[in-house]
Write a protein that holds these residues in place. Structure first.
Motif, PDB file in Angstrom:
ATOM      1  N   THR A   1      23.802 -55.710 -52.559  1.00  0.00           N
ATOM      2  CA  THR A   1      25.102 -55.221 -52.101  1.00  0.00           C
ATOM      3  C   THR A   1      25.366 -53.782 -52.525  1.00  0.00           C
ATOM      4  O   THR A   1      26.384 -53.207 -52.134  1.00  0.00           O
ATOM      5  CB  THR A   1      26.237 -56.100 -52.666  1.00  0.00           C
ATOM      6  OG1 THR A   1      26.126 -56.160 -54.098  1.00  0.00           O
ATOM      7  CG2 THR A   1      26.196 -57.516 -52.093  1.00  0.00           C
TER       8      THR A   1
ATOM      9  N   THR B   1      30.025 -57.697 -49.717  1.00  0.00           N
ATOM     10  CA  THR B   1      29.067 -58.612 -49.096  1.00  0.00           C
ATOM     11  C   THR B   1      27.799 -57.872 -48.716  1.00  0.00           C
ATOM     12  O   THR B   1      27.790 -56.637 -48.557  1.00  0.00           O
ATOM     13  CB  THR B   1      29.654 -59.257 -47.826  1.00  0.00           C
ATOM     14  OG1 THR B   1      29.783 -58.249 -46.805  1.00  0.00           O
ATOM     15  CG2 THR B   1      31.013 -59.882 -48.102  1.00  0.00           C
ATOM     16  N   HIS B   2      26.729 -58.621 -48.560  1.00  0.00           N
ATOM     17  CA  HIS B   2      25.460 -58.035 -48.139  1.00  0.00           C
ATOM     18  C   HIS B   2      25.576 -57.452 -46.736  1.00  0.00           C
ATOM     19  O   HIS B   2      25.025 -56.378 -46.454  1.00  0.00           O
ATOM     20  CB  HIS B   2      24.367 -59.108 -48.172  1.00  0.00           C
ATOM     21  CG  HIS B   2      23.038 -58.630 -47.677  1.00  0.00           C
ATOM     22  ND1 HIS B   2      22.254 -57.737 -48.373  1.00  0.00           N
ATOM     23  CD2 HIS B   2      22.355 -58.920 -46.529  1.00  0.00           C
ATOM     24  CE1 HIS B   2      21.135 -57.495 -47.699  1.00  0.00           C
ATOM     25  NE2 HIS B   2      21.172 -58.194 -46.577  1.00  0.00           N
ATOM     26  N   ASP B   3      26.320 -58.123 -45.861  1.00  0.00           N
ATOM     27  CA  ASP B   3      26.466 -57.629 -44.490  1.00  0.00           C
ATOM     28  C   ASP B   3      27.163 -56.273 -44.467  1.00  0.00           C
ATOM     29  O   ASP B   3      26.778 -55.387 -43.694  1.00  0.00           O
ATOM     30  CB  ASP B   3      27.254 -58.637 -43.649  1.00  0.00           C
ATOM     31  CG  ASP B   3      26.452 -59.893 -43.335  1.00  0.00           C
ATOM     32  OD1 ASP B   3      25.211 -59.858 -43.505  1.00  0.00           O
ATOM     33  OD2 ASP B   3      27.059 -60.905 -42.934  1.00  0.00           O
ATOM     34  N   ASP B   4      28.185 -56.106 -45.302  1.00  0.00           N
ATOM     35  CA  ASP B   4      28.869 -54.812 -45.378  1.00  0.00           C
ATOM     36  C   ASP B   4      27.918 -53.735 -45.891  1.00  0.00           C
ATOM     37  O   ASP B   4      27.937 -52.597 -45.432  1.00  0.00           O
ATOM     38  CB  ASP B   4      30.086 -54.899 -46.295  1.00  0.00           C
ATOM     39  CG  ASP B   4      31.267 -55.578 -45.632  1.00  0.00           C
ATOM     40  OD1 ASP B   4      31.373 -55.499 -44.388  1.00  0.00           O
ATOM     41  OD2 ASP B   4      32.080 -56.197 -46.348  1.00  0.00           O
TER      42      ASP B   4
ATOM     43  N   VAL C   1      24.619 -53.687 -45.609  1.00  0.00           N
ATOM     44  CA  VAL C   1      23.648 -53.379 -44.553  1.00  0.00           C
ATOM     45  C   VAL C   1      24.278 -52.423 -43.538  1.00  0.00           C
ATOM     46  O   VAL C   1      23.657 -51.437 -43.104  1.00  0.00           O
ATOM     47  CB  VAL C   1      23.174 -54.668 -43.854  1.00  0.00           C
ATOM     48  CG1 VAL C   1      22.371 -54.338 -42.599  1.00  0.00           C
ATOM     49  CG2 VAL C   1      22.339 -55.512 -44.808  1.00  0.00           C
ATOM     50  N   ARG C   2      25.512 -52.718 -43.169  1.00  0.00           N
ATOM     51  CA  ARG C   2      26.223 -51.851 -42.221  1.00  0.00           C
ATOM     52  C   ARG C   2      26.379 -50.442 -42.791  1.00  0.00           C
ATOM     53  O   ARG C   2      26.220 -49.444 -42.085  1.00  0.00           O
ATOM     54  CB  ARG C   2      27.591 -52.470 -41.915  1.00  0.00           C
ATOM     55  CG  ARG C   2      28.398 -51.742 -40.867  1.00  0.00           C
ATOM     56  CD  ARG C   2      29.547 -52.611 -40.387  1.00  0.00           C
ATOM     57  NE  ARG C   2      30.470 -52.953 -41.456  1.00  0.00           N
ATOM     58  CZ  ARG C   2      31.576 -52.258 -41.736  1.00  0.00           C
ATOM     59  NH1 ARG C   2      31.881 -51.188 -41.018  1.00  0.00           N
ATOM     60  NH2 ARG C   2      32.386 -52.652 -42.700  1.00  0.00           N
TER      61      ARG C   2
END
Length: 216
Positions: A59, A112-115, A117-118
């Protein structure tokens, strides 16, 4: 396609959060590993491999090539303006304690990991700097030093950069849904950070020596 795991030779040597680093050959004084050393250590390692490995739990990002005029507050404005408001919970912009100029780097942990990555995709090649005419091109990569809010808190809560004599603008911050929250208190007595200059000078041994940057 999924990247293969990095081999040991592709990763920088592990640096424990409390591990002492040596000043160099011939100097018998240890110094605690801290923010300024972290920057020096990372950039000394091959930056071309910095983003070669990512785990599903990652993250935290390491940003490079920020304008020297940037501050923690301007970076926060940039994160919010670029659609990442409330997405991060830790931000630290290392600052030269003598000149108060940005080191050109920043450490950001996302919720979060998704944030994350974005963000690494968004800020790779980023040039829309606020309040600056800089032509620097941002490089975003996964942090090799800390991952997760808890790890960042434990790394910095006892760092000299958190000393009361250090200006607040030079310190890392933590957030809860975009709202700043107090950094957890240190668990030991903090020492005043020593300072080194950015100007390279020749020491007695004839070796170039950096003086003036924060030494933690």
């Amino acid at each position: 396609s999924q990247r293969p795991p990095a081999t040991p030779s592709q990763r920088p040597p592990a640096v424990p959060s409390a591990a002492p680093l040596r000043r160099g050959a011939g100097d018998d004084e240890d110094r605690e590993h801290g923010p300024a050393n972290e920057h020096e250590y990372f950039t000394a390692w091959s930056s071309s491999q910095a983003d070669s490995h990512c785990e599903p739990h990652f993250t935290a990002l390491f940003l490079q090539h920020l304008p020297v005029t940037y501050s923690r507050e301007v970076l926060l404005q940039t994160l919010n303006a670029e659609g990442f408001a409330c997405a991060f919970d830790f931000v630290y912009v290392p600052v030269d304690l003598i000149t108060m100029s940005c080191s050109g780097t920043a450490f950001i942990n996302f919720r979060t990991h998704d944030d994350a990555v974005r963000a690494v995709q968004h800020f790779s090649g980023f040039t829309r700097w606020l309040h600056s005419e800089s032509t620097e091109i941002c490089r975003a990569s996964w942090s090799n030093f800390c991952q997760g809010l808890k790890a960042h808190i434990e790394r910095y809560r006892n760092s000299p950069v958190m000393h009361e004599k250090v200006a607040n603008i030079c310190k890392p911050m933590i957030f809860n849904l975009g709202v700043p929250v107090p950094f957890p208190a240190p668990t030991k007595r903090l020492r005043v950070p020593r300072q080194r200059g950015k100007t390279s000078q020749r020491g007695r041994g004839g070796k170039a020596e950096e003086v003036g940057e924060e030494e933690c």
